[in-house]
Design a protein around this motif. Structure first.
Motif, short mmCIF file in Angstrom:
data_model
loop_
_atom_site.label_atom_id
_atom_site.label_comp_id
_atom_site.label_asym_id
_atom_site.label_seq_id
_atom_site.Cartn_x
_atom_site.Cartn_y
_atom_site.Cartn_z
N VAL A 1 -47.94 -13.04 34.12
CA VAL A 1 -47.58 -13.95 33.03
C VAL A 1 -47.68 -15.38 33.52
N TRP A 2 -47.85 -16.31 32.57
CA TRP A 2 -47.90 -17.72 32.93
C TRP A 2 -47.25 -18.55 31.83
N VAL A 3 -46.70 -19.69 32.23
CA VAL A 3 -46.12 -20.64 31.28
C VAL A 3 -46.54 -22.05 31.68
N PHE A 4 -46.57 -22.92 30.69
CA PHE A 4 -46.95 -24.31 30.91
C PHE A 4 -46.07 -25.19 30.06
N SER A 5 -45.60 -26.31 30.65
CA SER A 5 -44.85 -27.31 29.89
C SER A 5 -45.28 -28.69 30.35
N ASP A 6 -45.37 -29.62 29.41
CA ASP A 6 -45.73 -30.99 29.74
C ASP A 6 -45.27 -31.91 28.62
N ARG A 7 -45.08 -33.17 28.94
CA ARG A 7 -44.69 -34.14 27.93
C ARG A 7 -45.11 -35.53 28.36
N SER A 8 -45.26 -36.42 27.38
CA SER A 8 -45.50 -37.83 27.62
C SER A 8 -44.42 -38.61 26.90
N THR A 9 -43.77 -39.52 27.59
CA THR A 9 -42.62 -40.22 26.99
C THR A 9 -43.05 -41.29 25.99
N GLY A 10 -44.26 -41.86 26.18
CA GLY A 10 -44.63 -42.97 25.32
C GLY A 10 -43.58 -44.07 25.44
N ILE A 11 -43.23 -44.67 24.31
CA ILE A 11 -42.10 -45.61 24.27
C ILE A 11 -40.93 -44.82 23.68
N GLY A 12 -40.32 -44.01 24.51
CA GLY A 12 -39.26 -43.14 24.02
C GLY A 12 -38.96 -42.04 25.02
N ALA A 13 -38.87 -40.81 24.54
CA ALA A 13 -38.55 -39.68 25.41
C ALA A 13 -39.08 -38.40 24.80
N ALA A 14 -39.21 -37.37 25.63
CA ALA A 14 -39.69 -36.08 25.16
C ALA A 14 -39.14 -34.98 26.05
N ALA A 15 -39.05 -33.76 25.50
CA ALA A 15 -38.52 -32.62 26.25
C ALA A 15 -39.19 -31.35 25.76
N VAL A 16 -39.39 -30.39 26.69
CA VAL A 16 -40.02 -29.13 26.31
C VAL A 16 -39.58 -28.03 27.27
N GLN A 17 -39.34 -26.84 26.72
CA GLN A 17 -39.08 -25.64 27.51
C GLN A 17 -40.04 -24.54 27.08
N SER A 18 -40.59 -23.81 28.08
CA SER A 18 -41.46 -22.66 27.83
C SER A 18 -40.91 -21.48 28.64
N LEU A 19 -40.55 -20.40 27.96
CA LEU A 19 -39.95 -19.25 28.65
C LEU A 19 -40.67 -17.97 28.23
N LEU A 20 -40.97 -17.12 29.22
CA LEU A 20 -41.60 -15.83 28.98
C LEU A 20 -41.02 -14.83 29.97
N GLN A 21 -40.60 -13.68 29.46
CA GLN A 21 -40.01 -12.65 30.32
C GLN A 21 -40.37 -11.27 29.80
N GLY A 22 -40.51 -10.31 30.70
CA GLY A 22 -40.77 -8.94 30.29
C GLY A 22 -40.74 -7.98 31.46
N ILE A 23 -40.86 -6.71 31.15
CA ILE A 23 -40.97 -5.68 32.17
C ILE A 23 -42.38 -5.10 32.12
N VAL A 24 -43.10 -5.18 33.23
CA VAL A 24 -44.39 -4.52 33.32
C VAL A 24 -44.09 -3.04 33.56
N THR A 25 -43.90 -2.32 32.46
CA THR A 25 -43.45 -0.94 32.53
C THR A 25 -44.49 -0.03 33.15
#
Length: 312
Positions: A282-306
């Motif tokens: 599995v893979w996750v990616f998060s990124d942000r640009s504040t510009g003139i301000g602020a930004a926030a991001v969460q990326s979550l992935l979970q599982g069982i490779v059964t």
């Protein structure tokens, strides 16, 4: 990850990866696995670098547009103070975000043997269950480490939590993180093979928020299968589970609770006398640009490779 060895990836010198093997893995199998994961790292790092180069070109144009606004703010002491406060203020509360489950999973009813790919339905299968032959994890050294990582070879449980920006545990830049399991393959006869894997169950979620002028945030995640022959990439397929991107002054959230997540379809030709590794990750990616301000991001992935299969 416990009892893991760290390695540096060729062509991605700032990126290290970790592998944990079963105790009786041969030296040849270990070497093939190391080469396989190193190739995974180099491939992903190069792809993200290309995407970020394109983003940098856009950011340069955006900065030019935002310049006059920033100049006006810098001429006003109260506005400067407010902007500084905004940039240090967390845009998300901890209780508004998911976290990786390290305890027992919810009591769910799901198929222990999910449907196999249609083209492989009439073929014999070689099945693998936890503990797998090896596990691996890494994050792009050009960016930042994930907030949290979970990978347990005995149970097949794995998960990634990437956070960027103005939120608890948020990194100061992008996060590109990967984790998964692998098995060793060999055959006395040549032929077509169809590898398959599932997260059973699996879940994902994302939360994004931006404020101000010119800010943005991006969240992605997916499930990838790869096959390597003597450490050389032979076949790869990725299923992107989500991609969300927002602009200035926007917010977004999404996800899917525990459910069956099937991997992408893949095929390769196996040859006698050669060593193969089949990886499910599995893979996750998060990124942000504040510009003139602020930004926030969460990326979550979970599982069982059964289970991991190879049909053919």
């Amino acid at each position: 990850m416990t009892d893991a060895t760290k390695y540096s990836a060729p062509d991605a010198s700032s990126t290290e990866f970790e592998i944990s093997f079963r105790d009786d893995a041969t030296e040849a199998d270990r070497k093939n696995a190391e080469l396989s994961v190193a190739a995974l790292v180099a491939r992903s790092v190069a792809s993200v670098a290309q995407d970020r180069a394109e983003e940098a070109d856009l950011a340069e144009m955006t900065d030019s547009v935002n310049g006059p606004f920033l100049k006006l703010i810098e001429e006003d002491p109260l506005a400067v103070k407010a902007l500084d406060k905004l940039r240090t203020h967390e845009l998300m509360r901890p209780d508004a975000m998911e976290t990786l489950r390290r305890d027992a999973l919810p009591n769910l009813t799901y198929d222990a043997m999910p449907p196999v790919p249609q083209r492989a339905a009439n073929l014999r299968s070689l099945g693998f269950v936890p503990p797998y032959d090896f596990s691996w994890a890494w994050h792009d050294g050009n960016g930042n480490a994930p907030f949290s990582i979970l990978i347990d070879r005995p149970s097949g449980n794995l998960g990634l939590d990437a956070r960027s920006g103005a939120l608890p545990g948020g990194a100061s830049g992008f996060v590109n993180a990967h984790a998964g399991f692998g098995v060793f393959l060999r055959s006395d006869t040549p032929g077509q093979r169809f590898p398959h894997a599932v997260l059973n169950p699996g879940r994902w979620s994302n939360v994004l928020k931006t404020v101000g002028i010119g800010s943005n945030a991006t969240s992605e995640g997916g499930f990838e299968l790869t096959v390597f022959e003597d450490g050389r990439l032979l076949a790869a397929a990725s299923r992107k589970l989500w991609r969300t991107r927002i602009g200035a002054g926007e917010s977004a959230s999404g996800g899917e609770g525990w459910h069956l997540i099937t991997g992408p379809e893949l095929e390769f030709t196996i040859q006698p006398g050669r060593g193969y590794t089949f990886n499910a990750g599995v893979w996750v990616f998060s990124d942000r640009s504040t510009g003139i301000g602020a930004a926030a991001v969460q990326s979550l992935l979970q599982g069982i490779v059964t289970r991991m299969w190879v049909f053919g």
